[in-house]
Each structure stands twice: as structure tokens, then as C-alpha cells.
Design a protein around this motif. Sequence first.
Motif, PDB file in Angstrom:
ATOM      1  N   TRP A 166      -3.262   8.177 -12.722  1.00  0.00           N
ATOM      2  CA  TRP A 166      -4.646   7.790 -13.029  1.00  0.00           C
ATOM      3  C   TRP A 166      -4.681   6.785 -14.180  1.00  0.00           C
ATOM      4  O   TRP A 166      -3.941   6.920 -15.155  1.00  0.00           O
ATOM      5  CB  TRP A 166      -5.461   9.009 -13.423  1.00  0.00           C
ATOM      6  N   ARG A 167      -5.581   5.802 -14.064  1.00  0.00           N
ATOM      7  CA  ARG A 167      -5.865   4.877 -15.153  1.00  0.00           C
ATOM      8  C   ARG A 167      -7.237   5.240 -15.708  1.00  0.00           C
ATOM      9  O   ARG A 167      -8.217   5.333 -14.965  1.00  0.00           O
ATOM     10  CB  ARG A 167      -5.872   3.432 -14.660  1.00  0.00           C
ATOM     11  N   ILE A 168      -7.287   5.483 -17.013  1.00  0.00           N
ATOM     12  CA  ILE A 168      -8.515   5.937 -17.669  1.00  0.00           C
ATOM     13  C   ILE A 168      -8.927   4.909 -18.716  1.00  0.00           C
ATOM     14  O   ILE A 168      -8.129   4.550 -19.587  1.00  0.00           O
ATOM     15  CB  ILE A 168      -8.293   7.314 -18.325  1.00  0.00           C
ATOM     16  N   ARG A 169     -10.161   4.450 -18.621  1.00  0.00           N
ATOM     17  CA  ARG A 169     -10.696   3.475 -19.581  1.00  0.00           C
ATOM     18  C   ARG A 169     -11.936   4.059 -20.248  1.00  0.00           C
ATOM     19  O   ARG A 169     -12.764   4.685 -19.576  1.00  0.00           O
ATOM     20  CB  ARG A 169     -11.038   2.163 -18.874  1.00  0.00           C
ATOM     21  N   TRP A 170     -12.044   3.840 -21.559  1.00  0.00           N
ATOM     22  CA  TRP A 170     -13.246   4.286 -22.259  1.00  0.00           C
ATOM     23  C   TRP A 170     -13.762   3.197 -23.180  1.00  0.00           C
ATOM     24  O   TRP A 170     -13.011   2.344 -23.652  1.00  0.00           O
ATOM     25  CB  TRP A 170     -12.999   5.574 -23.041  1.00  0.00           C
ATOM     26  N   SER A 171     -15.070   3.226 -23.418  1.00  0.00           N
ATOM     27  CA  SER A 171     -15.685   2.256 -24.319  1.00  0.00           C
ATOM     28  C   SER A 171     -16.946   2.855 -24.910  1.00  0.00           C
ATOM     29  O   SER A 171     -17.618   3.698 -24.287  1.00  0.00           O
ATOM     30  CB  SER A 171     -16.018   0.950 -23.583  1.00  0.00           C
ATOM     31  N   GLY A 176     -12.891   0.670 -27.678  1.00  0.00           N
ATOM     32  CA  GLY A 176     -12.448   0.984 -26.321  1.00  0.00           C
ATOM     33  C   GLY A 176     -10.941   1.024 -26.237  1.00  0.00           C
ATOM     34  O   GLY A 176     -10.241   0.519 -27.120  1.00  0.00           O
ATOM     35  N   ALA A 177     -10.445   1.645 -25.181  1.00  0.00           N
ATOM     36  CA  ALA A 177      -9.000   1.734 -24.990  1.00  0.00           C
ATOM     37  C   ALA A 177      -8.723   2.135 -23.551  1.00  0.00           C
ATOM     38  O   ALA A 177      -9.633   2.511 -22.796  1.00  0.00           O
ATOM     39  CB  ALA A 177      -8.366   2.735 -25.958  1.00  0.00           C
ATOM     40  N   THR A 178      -7.463   2.048 -23.182  1.00  0.00           N
ATOM     41  CA  THR A 178      -7.008   2.438 -21.848  1.00  0.00           C
ATOM     42  C   THR A 178      -5.939   3.508 -21.991  1.00  0.00           C
ATOM     43  O   THR A 178      -5.068   3.431 -22.858  1.00  0.00           O
ATOM     44  CB  THR A 178      -6.439   1.233 -21.089  1.00  0.00           C
ATOM     45  N   ASP A 179      -6.015   4.513 -21.144  1.00  0.00           N
ATOM     46  CA  ASP A 179      -5.054   5.613 -21.174  1.00  0.00           C
ATOM     47  C   ASP A 179      -4.616   5.889 -19.744  1.00  0.00           C
ATOM     48  O   ASP A 179      -5.104   5.284 -18.787  1.00  0.00           O
ATOM     49  CB  ASP A 179      -5.693   6.850 -21.800  1.00  0.00           C
ATOM     50  N   SER A 180      -3.673   6.794 -19.590  1.00  0.00           N
ATOM     51  CA  SER A 180      -3.193   7.173 -18.261  1.00  0.00           C
ATOM     52  C   SER A 180      -2.983   8.673 -18.212  1.00  0.00           C
ATOM     53  O   SER A 180      -2.825   9.335 -19.240  1.00  0.00           O
ATOM     54  CB  SER A 180      -1.886   6.441 -17.926  1.00  0.00           C
ATOM     55  N   MET A 181      -2.980   9.206 -17.001  1.00  0.00           N
ATOM     56  CA  MET A 181      -2.739  10.626 -16.797  1.00  0.00           C
ATOM     57  C   MET A 181      -2.045  10.824 -15.458  1.00  0.00           C
ATOM     58  O   MET A 181      -2.418  10.196 -14.456  1.00  0.00           O
ATOM     59  CB  MET A 181      -4.051  11.409 -16.842  1.00  0.00           C
TER      60      MET A 181
END
Length: 204
Positions: A166-171, A176-181
Motif C-alpha cells: 500500500w502507498r499512503i499519502r497524507w496532507s 504532508g508525507a508519503t508512507d507505505s504498508m
Amino acid sequence: MWGGHDPQEGALKFQMCQGDGAALPWPRVVFAPNGQPAAAPQVSPAELAQQAIAELGIEAPDIRLAPPGDSPHGATVGFPVWMWTARRPATTGPISKTAAAGGISVTVTAALESVTWAMGDGAVVTCAGPGTPFTEDQAGRPSPTCGHVYSQSSSPGFSIAATGHWRIRWSGAGQGATDSMDLTSRAQLAVREIRTLNTHVRGG
């Protein structure tokens, strides 16, 4: 615990902060000077993002196989196997969640990028996206997006592990940043081998 404060100058206060119906990374203990209320706890956008990520409800792949894992015959050596995950917001996305507290809000969006399939026979297949669902009119044909062909049989069955990436983006609040799971689920698939016997009968 007192953070350099003199205990005679105030007291420690226990604080719990709620955001969007779920507890943030508190409780916190803060110092309140005598005669003054405790300062309101401050929440960072990153903390809100972690809360929202925890509430997304994303899941490991909902494994689908053709032939299915519960088939009485299983797969056959030399014939294509199709792999995919059932399409739901929780298994493929995109899915979003917003968390708010302290006058700020953060929105998180997650989407499945790929699935890595460990097929149990030593083969590892990485498929972009959730794969293509099998339909009966495609019998005998390889999957156009995510498939495998076994070269050996296994009557107990091969243990298959599907890992969704999974690619997870938040703002929010100007950040903001991008994470993975990565989330993994498992299935079992028996693989049989069909043997043919050719006989030649001479006429008398």
C-alpha cells in the motif's frame, strides 16, 4: 516527571485529547502553575496522520485463485493459475480518512500499488495492482496480469502468501508525507499432475 518545575509552584495535570472520535497519542501529563489552567495539549499533523492511518481499516489481499483453493482437484501441472484479490475499498482502495484536533485536520489516502505472490514452489510473482478476476470463458488461458504455472505437484498443497503493498499519502496544516504498508494473507492450493499412457495395439 516535573520537567524542571518546582512542585511547590504548581501541579501535574492528566490530559486526554479526543480527535474525530478516537484518542490521539495521549494521555499526557503537563505542568500547571498554581492558579492557572493547564495548557491545552498540542497535536502535530504527523500525529493526526498516524491516527487516521490506524482508522483506515485497510486489509491484506482477499485471495482469489482459479482454480480455487477449495477445489477438490486443485491446480494442474503445466496449466495456468490465476491470482487476484477481491476488489473492495479495504483490500484495494483508494480509501481516505480525515482526523481533526486542536483546530487542524489531516486527510490520509491509501491505495494498493502491487501484490507480491509467494507461490510455495519457490516462485515469487509481483503483480501491479489487484490482478484480473477469472471468468469461465478464459479457461486454459494465462491471466493477462497475474498468473503462475506450476511445474511440480503437491498433494498436501502449496502454501501461497500474498503481500499487498500500500502507498499512503497524507496532507494537512501545510504539511504532508508519503508512507507505505505491507499486509499479508495466506491460502493453500493443491497441485496435481495428469499422466497419460499411450498404447499401440497391432492388428492381427
